[in-house]
Design a protein around this motif. Structure first.
Motif, mmCIF file in Angstrom:
data_model
loop_
_atom_site.group_PDB
_atom_site.id
_atom_site.type_symbol
_atom_site.label_atom_id
_atom_site.label_comp_id
_atom_site.label_asym_id
_atom_site.label_seq_id
_atom_site.Cartn_x
_atom_site.Cartn_y
_atom_site.Cartn_z
ATOM 1 N N LYS A 101 1.801 -3.735 -15.288
ATOM 2 C CA LYS A 101 0.986 -3.751 -14.069
ATOM 3 C C LYS A 101 1.578 -2.841 -13.000
ATOM 4 N N GLN A 102 2.903 -2.749 -12.955
ATOM 5 C CA GLN A 102 3.558 -1.873 -11.986
ATOM 6 C C GLN A 102 3.087 -0.431 -12.154
ATOM 7 N N ALA A 103 2.991 0.036 -13.395
ATOM 8 C CA ALA A 103 2.577 1.416 -13.651
ATOM 9 C C ALA A 103 1.136 1.637 -13.215
ATOM 10 N N LEU A 104 0.263 0.679 -13.510
ATOM 11 C CA LEU A 104 -1.136 0.813 -13.097
ATOM 12 C C LEU A 104 -1.260 0.748 -11.574
ATOM 13 N N ALA A 105 -0.556 -0.202 -10.953
ATOM 14 C CA ALA A 105 -0.628 -0.330 -9.497
ATOM 15 C C ALA A 105 -0.116 0.928 -8.810
ATOM 16 N N GLU A 106 0.943 1.525 -9.361
ATOM 17 C CA GLU A 106 1.453 2.764 -8.771
ATOM 18 C C GLU A 106 0.392 3.864 -8.825
ATOM 19 N N PHE A 160 -2.578 2.926 -6.322
ATOM 20 C CA PHE A 160 -2.297 3.018 -4.889
ATOM 21 C C PHE A 160 -1.794 4.396 -4.479
ATOM 22 N N THR A 161 -1.313 5.185 -5.433
ATOM 23 C CA THR A 161 -1.049 6.584 -5.106
ATOM 24 C C THR A 161 -2.361 7.281 -4.773
ATOM 25 N N GLU A 162 -3.411 7.004 -5.547
ATOM 26 C CA GLU A 162 -4.731 7.558 -5.232
ATOM 27 C C GLU A 162 -5.200 7.083 -3.857
ATOM 28 N N GLU A 163 -5.037 5.785 -3.593
ATOM 29 C CA GLU A 163 -5.478 5.219 -2.307
ATOM 30 C C GLU A 163 -4.749 5.896 -1.140
ATOM 31 N N LEU A 164 -3.425 6.018 -1.251
ATOM 32 C CA LEU A 164 -2.653 6.604 -0.154
ATOM 33 C C LEU A 164 -2.916 8.094 -0.021
ATOM 34 N N ASP A 165 -3.167 8.777 -1.131
ATOM 35 C CA ASP A 165 -3.529 10.192 -1.052
ATOM 36 C C ASP A 165 -4.831 10.366 -0.264
ATOM 37 N N GLU A 166 -5.766 9.450 -0.456
ATOM 38 C CA GLU A 166 -7.031 9.532 0.272
ATOM 39 C C GLU A 166 -6.834 9.236 1.764
ATOM 40 N N GLU A 186 6.398 0.486 -5.960
ATOM 41 C CA GLU A 186 7.117 1.710 -5.625
ATOM 42 C C GLU A 186 6.873 2.760 -6.689
ATOM 43 N N GLY A 187 7.243 3.987 -6.369
ATOM 44 C CA GLY A 187 7.104 5.082 -7.323
ATOM 45 C C GLY A 187 7.132 6.402 -6.587
ATOM 46 N N THR A 188 7.378 7.469 -7.321
ATOM 47 C CA THR A 188 7.506 8.781 -6.681
ATOM 48 C C THR A 188 6.203 9.221 -6.025
ATOM 49 N N GLY A 189 5.073 8.904 -6.657
ATOM 50 C CA GLY A 189 3.789 9.278 -6.069
ATOM 51 C C GLY A 189 3.538 8.569 -4.760
#
Length: 212
Positions: free
Chosen positions: A67-72, A75-81, A126-129
């Motif tokens: 789930k961590q990988a999917l959530a990253e 939410f990387t897409e969400e924050l990019d937007e 968390e994650g680099t993205g």
């Protein structure tokens, strides 16, 4: 190089649909993840996402091991937007109007996204993205605040470090009990924005370091 044999050509043709199907499944999973996390928050499971996407849970696990990988990814897409909203706001001539428009747009997204609010509140994913997207949002916010300040429309003493606490104040309103997301947050955002706007005779803001 020689021409492909007749046996090789059908094999290559078969690979292309498989790749397209795999990419389509990934998009379906990400879309379902966005919808499920928005509605249920970060406690939603990969099984929930698979069911919402109409896919087997094994297909989801092949794309995202946990789930961590999917959530990253979601939410990387969400924050990019949201970063794009901040970047686009800078095209507004009025610096204060640009800052206000960005806050309203970003908080409007959070109002209907439980998972995004939990991410803002707890930073559980968390994650680099995500790190890159957060830095981009921060950079654009700094530019918005700096321009409003340079135009004299932002009250003295306000800086970019105040934006996150302001978002947290609105999040507290969004967290009030209720079956559906409340639009009450818009009322308090207007009050906050009026306090941020430069006006004659405003009381100077206390130094944030004085509270330490």
């Amino acid at each position: 190089m020689g021409r492909r044999t007749q046996a090789e050509e059908p094999a290559a043709a078969a690979v292309r649909p498989l790749r397209r199907d795999a990419e389509l499944n990934r998009h379906r999973i990400l879309r379902a993840g966005r919808e499920v996390f928005a509605a249920r928050g970060l406690q939603a499971t990969l099984n929930d996402v698979a069911h919402h996407a109409g896919l087997g849970v094994g297909t989801v696990y092949r794309k995202f091991p946990d789930k961590q990988a999917l959530a990253e990814a979601v939410f990387t897409e969400e924050l990019d937007e949201i970063a794009a909203l901040a970047r686009e706001a800078q095209s507004e001539d009025d610096g204060f109007a640009a800052l206000a428009a960005f806050l309203e747009s970003a908080l409007g997204r959070a109002a209907h996204n439980r998972g995004l609010r939990e991410l803002m509140r707890h930073g559980a994913v968390e994650g680099t993205g995500l790190t890159r997207a957060r830095r981009e949002i921060t950079s654009h916010c700094e530019a918005l605040v700096a321009r409003a300040r340079s135009q004299g429309t932002l009250r003295d003493g306000v800086d970019e470090a105040d934006i996150a606490p302001i978002a947290a104040m609105i999040d507290a309103v969004l967290a009030l009990p209720g079956e559906h997301p409340s639009e009450l947050w818009r009322r308090y955002l207007v009050i906050i924005l009026d306090g941020l706007r430069a006006q004659p005779g405003q009381t100077p803001l206390p130094d944030p370091d004085s509270a330490n």
